[in-house]
Design a protein around this motif. Sequence first.
Motif, PDB file in Angstrom:
ATOM      1  N   VAL A   1       0.857  -1.186   0.000  1.00 21.43           N
ATOM      2  CA  VAL A   1       0.000   0.000   0.000  1.00 21.43           C
ATOM      3  C   VAL A   1       0.893   1.236   0.000  1.00 21.43           C
ATOM      4  CG1 VAL A   1      -1.808   1.294   1.187  1.00 21.43           C
ATOM      5  CG2 VAL A   1      -1.808  -1.215   1.249  1.00 21.43           C
ATOM      6  N   GLY A   2       0.881   1.952  -1.113  1.00 22.48           N
ATOM      7  CA  GLY A   2       1.697   3.150  -1.242  1.00 22.48           C
ATOM      8  C   GLY A   2       0.869   4.406  -1.109  1.00 22.48           C
ATOM      9  N   ARG A   3       1.539   5.526  -1.197  1.00 19.54           N
ATOM     10  CA  ARG A   3       0.870   6.823  -1.133  1.00 19.54           C
ATOM     11  C   ARG A   3       1.265   7.645  -2.359  1.00 19.54           C
ATOM     12  NH1 ARG A   3      -1.356   9.850   3.159  1.00 19.54           N
ATOM     13  NH2 ARG A   3      -0.655   8.205   4.580  1.00 19.54           N
ATOM     14  N   GLN A   4       0.312   8.351  -2.931  1.00 17.87           N
ATOM     15  CA  GLN A   4       0.607   9.243  -4.034  1.00 17.87           C
ATOM     16  C   GLN A   4      -0.317  10.450  -3.979  1.00 17.87           C
ATOM     17  OE1 GLN A   4      -0.753   8.089  -8.119  1.00 17.87           O
ATOM     18  NE2 GLN A   4      -1.379   6.152  -7.153  1.00 17.87           N
ATOM     19  N   ILE A   5       0.147  11.533  -4.543  1.00 17.18           N
ATOM     20  CA  ILE A   5      -0.666  12.734  -4.666  1.00 17.18           C
ATOM     21  C   ILE A   5      -1.155  12.800  -6.111  1.00 17.18           C
ATOM     22  CG2 ILE A   5      -0.770  15.237  -4.485  1.00 17.18           C
ATOM     23  CD1 ILE A   5      -0.376  13.812  -1.814  1.00 17.18           C
ATOM     24  N   LEU A   6      -2.464  12.695  -6.270  1.00 19.07           N
ATOM     25  CA  LEU A   6      -3.066  12.825  -7.596  1.00 19.07           C
ATOM     26  C   LEU A   6      -3.267  14.322  -7.848  1.00 19.07           C
ATOM     27  CD1 LEU A   6      -4.147  11.156  -9.962  1.00 19.07           C
ATOM     28  CD2 LEU A   6      -6.377  11.150  -8.842  1.00 19.07           C
ATOM     29  N   LYS A   7      -2.530  14.837  -8.804  1.00 15.40           N
ATOM     30  CA  LYS A   7      -2.507  16.283  -8.999  1.00 15.40           C
ATOM     31  C   LYS A   7      -3.818  16.812  -9.543  1.00 15.40           C
ATOM     32  CE  LYS A   7       2.490  16.562  -9.682  1.00 15.40           C
ATOM     33  NZ  LYS A   7       3.587  16.938 -10.625  1.00 15.40           N
ATOM     34  N   GLY A   8      -4.266  17.903  -8.945  1.00 18.05           N
ATOM     35  CA  GLY A   8      -5.484  18.553  -9.384  1.00 18.05           C
ATOM     36  C   GLY A   8      -5.228  19.475 -10.558  1.00 18.05           C
ATOM     37  N   GLY A   9      -6.077  20.466 -10.706  1.00 17.76           N
ATOM     38  CA  GLY A   9      -5.954  21.390 -11.826  1.00 17.76           C
ATOM     39  C   GLY A   9      -7.216  21.392 -12.664  1.00 17.76           C
ATOM     40  N   ARG A  10      -7.040  21.534 -13.959  1.00 20.70           N
ATOM     41  CA  ARG A  10      -8.178  21.674 -14.866  1.00 20.70           C
ATOM     42  C   ARG A  10      -8.573  20.303 -15.426  1.00 20.70           C
ATOM     43  NH1 ARG A  10      -8.991  23.570 -20.324  1.00 20.70           N
ATOM     44  NH2 ARG A  10     -10.919  24.785 -20.438  1.00 20.70           N
ATOM     45  N   TYR A  11      -9.841  19.956 -15.282  1.00 17.56           N
ATOM     46  CA  TYR A  11     -10.335  18.650 -15.721  1.00 17.56           C
ATOM     47  C   TYR A  11     -11.708  18.794 -16.370  1.00 17.56           C
ATOM     48  CZ  TYR A  11      -6.868  15.947 -13.045  1.00 17.56           C
ATOM     49  OH  TYR A  11      -5.711  15.385 -12.560  1.00 17.56           O
ATOM     50  N   ALA A  12     -11.945  17.963 -17.386  1.00 14.76           N
ATOM     51  CA  ALA A  12     -13.303  17.739 -17.880  1.00 14.76           C
ATOM     52  C   ALA A  12     -13.852  16.529 -17.130  1.00 14.76           C
ATOM     53  CB  ALA A  12     -13.310  17.474 -19.378  1.00 14.76           C
ATOM     54  N   ILE A  13     -15.055  16.664 -16.581  1.00 16.43           N
ATOM     55  CA  ILE A  13     -15.630  15.602 -15.766  1.00 16.43           C
ATOM     56  C   ILE A  13     -16.878  15.052 -16.460  1.00 16.43           C
ATOM     57  CG2 ILE A  13     -16.553  14.975 -13.510  1.00 16.43           C
ATOM     58  CD1 ILE A  13     -15.023  17.366 -12.350  1.00 16.43           C
ATOM     59  N   PHE A  14     -16.870  13.754 -16.708  1.00 13.73           N
ATOM     60  CA  PHE A  14     -17.971  13.064 -17.370  1.00 13.73           C
ATOM     61  C   PHE A  14     -18.597  12.062 -16.400  1.00 13.73           C
ATOM     62  CE2 PHE A  14     -15.075  14.449 -20.604  1.00 13.73           C
ATOM     63  CZ  PHE A  14     -15.844  14.766 -21.718  1.00 13.73           C
ATOM     64  N   THR A  15     -19.814  11.653 -16.695  1.00  9.88           N
ATOM     65  CA  THR A  15     -20.491  10.634 -15.886  1.00  9.88           C
ATOM     66  C   THR A  15     -20.803   9.416 -16.735  1.00  9.88           C
ATOM     67  OG1 THR A  15     -21.506  12.281 -14.420  1.00  9.88           O
ATOM     68  CG2 THR A  15     -22.507  10.100 -14.477  1.00  9.88           C
ATOM     69  N   HIS A  16     -20.421   8.253 -16.226  1.00 10.79           N
ATOM     70  CA  HIS A  16     -20.774   6.968 -16.851  1.00 10.79           C
ATOM     71  C   HIS A  16     -21.764   6.276 -15.932  1.00 10.79           C
ATOM     72  CE1 HIS A  16     -20.253   3.072 -18.889  1.00 10.79           C
ATOM     73  NE2 HIS A  16     -20.256   2.558 -17.673  1.00 10.79           N
ATOM     74  N   LEU A  17     -22.931   5.937 -16.471  1.00 13.83           N
ATOM     75  CA  LEU A  17     -23.966   5.260 -15.690  1.00 13.83           C
ATOM     76  C   LEU A  17     -24.002   3.781 -16.034  1.00 13.83           C
ATOM     77  CD1 LEU A  17     -26.855   7.897 -16.076  1.00 13.83           C
ATOM     78  CD2 LEU A  17     -25.262   7.635 -14.160  1.00 13.83           C
ATOM     79  N   GLY A  18     -24.079   2.950 -14.997  1.00 20.63           N
ATOM     80  CA  GLY A  18     -24.224   1.521 -15.238  1.00 20.63           C
ATOM     81  C   GLY A  18     -22.940   0.737 -15.050  1.00 20.63           C
ATOM     82  N   SER A  19     -22.949  -0.468 -15.592  1.00 18.71           N
ATOM     83  CA  SER A  19     -21.863  -1.427 -15.421  1.00 18.71           C
ATOM     84  C   SER A  19     -20.530  -0.882 -15.912  1.00 18.71           C
ATOM     85  CB  SER A  19     -22.199  -2.714 -16.176  1.00 18.71           C
ATOM     86  OG  SER A  19     -21.097  -3.573 -16.220  1.00 18.71           O
ATOM     87  N   TYR A  20     -19.472  -1.374 -15.281  1.00 14.03           N
ATOM     88  CA  TYR A  20     -18.126  -0.999 -15.697  1.00 14.03           C
ATOM     89  C   TYR A  20     -17.743  -1.620 -17.040  1.00 14.03           C
ATOM     90  CZ  TYR A  20     -17.770   0.231 -10.717  1.00 14.03           C
ATOM     91  OH  TYR A  20     -17.977   0.763  -9.467  1.00 14.03           O
ATOM     92  N   ASP A  21     -18.513  -2.590 -17.498  1.00 13.14           N
ATOM     93  CA  ASP A  21     -18.184  -3.297 -18.741  1.00 13.14           C
ATOM     94  C   ASP A  21     -18.103  -2.354 -19.940  1.00 13.14           C
ATOM     95  OD1 ASP A  21     -18.174  -5.617 -17.283  1.00 13.14           O
ATOM     96  OD2 ASP A  21     -20.183  -6.254 -17.896  1.00 13.14           O
ATOM     97  N   LYS A  22     -18.855  -1.251 -19.897  1.00 18.17           N
ATOM     98  CA  LYS A  22     -18.898  -0.352 -21.042  1.00 18.17           C
ATOM     99  C   LYS A  22     -18.092   0.928 -20.836  1.00 18.17           C
ATOM    100  CE  LYS A  22     -23.358  -2.060 -22.732  1.00 18.17           C
ATOM    101  NZ  LYS A  22     -24.744  -1.703 -23.135  1.00 18.17           N
ATOM    102  N   LEU A  23     -17.217   0.917 -19.829  1.00 14.09           N
ATOM    103  CA  LEU A  23     -16.376   2.093 -19.587  1.00 14.09           C
ATOM    104  C   LEU A  23     -15.484   2.391 -20.787  1.00 14.09           C
ATOM    105  CD1 LEU A  23     -15.172   1.954 -15.868  1.00 14.09           C
ATOM    106  CD2 LEU A  23     -16.305   3.860 -17.017  1.00 14.09           C
TER     107      LEU A  23
END
Length: 284
Positions: free
Chosen positions: A211-233
Amino acid sequence: MDQIEEYVKRILKVLIYIEEHIDEELTMGKLAKVACYSPFHFHRIFHVMVGETVHHYITRLRIERAAGKLRYTNRSVTEIALDTSYDTPSAFTKAFKQWMGQSPRNYRTLFAALNKINNPIQELPMISPDKIEKNLPDFNLLFIRRCGNYTQSSSEAWQAMIRFMEDNHLDRMKIRHFGISHDDPAVTDEGKLRYDAAIAAPQGIKEKGEVGRQILKGGRYAIFTHLGSYDKLAETFNRIFLKWLPQSQETFDETRPVFCEYLKMEYIRTDPEKLVTKLYIPLV
């Protein structure tokens, strides 16, 4: 902590350091210092733990990032060469051809041709982001990494992370869950695809062993929503990268990884169609 756990902890720290500084000069001495080993000892441990030499690993990551830029951007080969830490386009072209089997220009042309034949982009449904977040904060994460086919590696990583949460008496329903897919399956060999099962680091809980640690850097992002099963990601990601991104006039920021946030995970076994996944696409 036994010796193997100590090796894993230190090498994980180095892997995160490499990913965060991939565009910089990464010497053996500098990385050995991050791991708190001598250069000779570090090189041997890294090779055993990762399955590649330090030089091979760093070069592969750089070439694969360059391949992604050739596929998904219109940046010139010269620009990509300089971004990939090569002094001249000719040196980059030589290295790229050794790794990918063809020149950067031919690679880009072949990808475009295959898209027209096998994946008619015009037939993909358009998708739009929920919003463009201008200044997403950094995320302090605990994570477990697995490599290989994303379907299998993600399952294995989450099984291990769930054990970690149970061992530390953490309420899974109160913790934010993230998945970080570092590599493009169209570019990276399946066995080397990196997936991180990550949680927002609870106060007072420290990294240990795998189990490690990391900083996921923030900033500018486009955010989308996927509904339903992970199979169609994968289909949703295709709509984002092959349809929305080229038409959006936005520029993908390849210095930060794409990541997912998993919501309503209580339905994962009983009713997958109720699952909600937020997709975060880093933008310049």
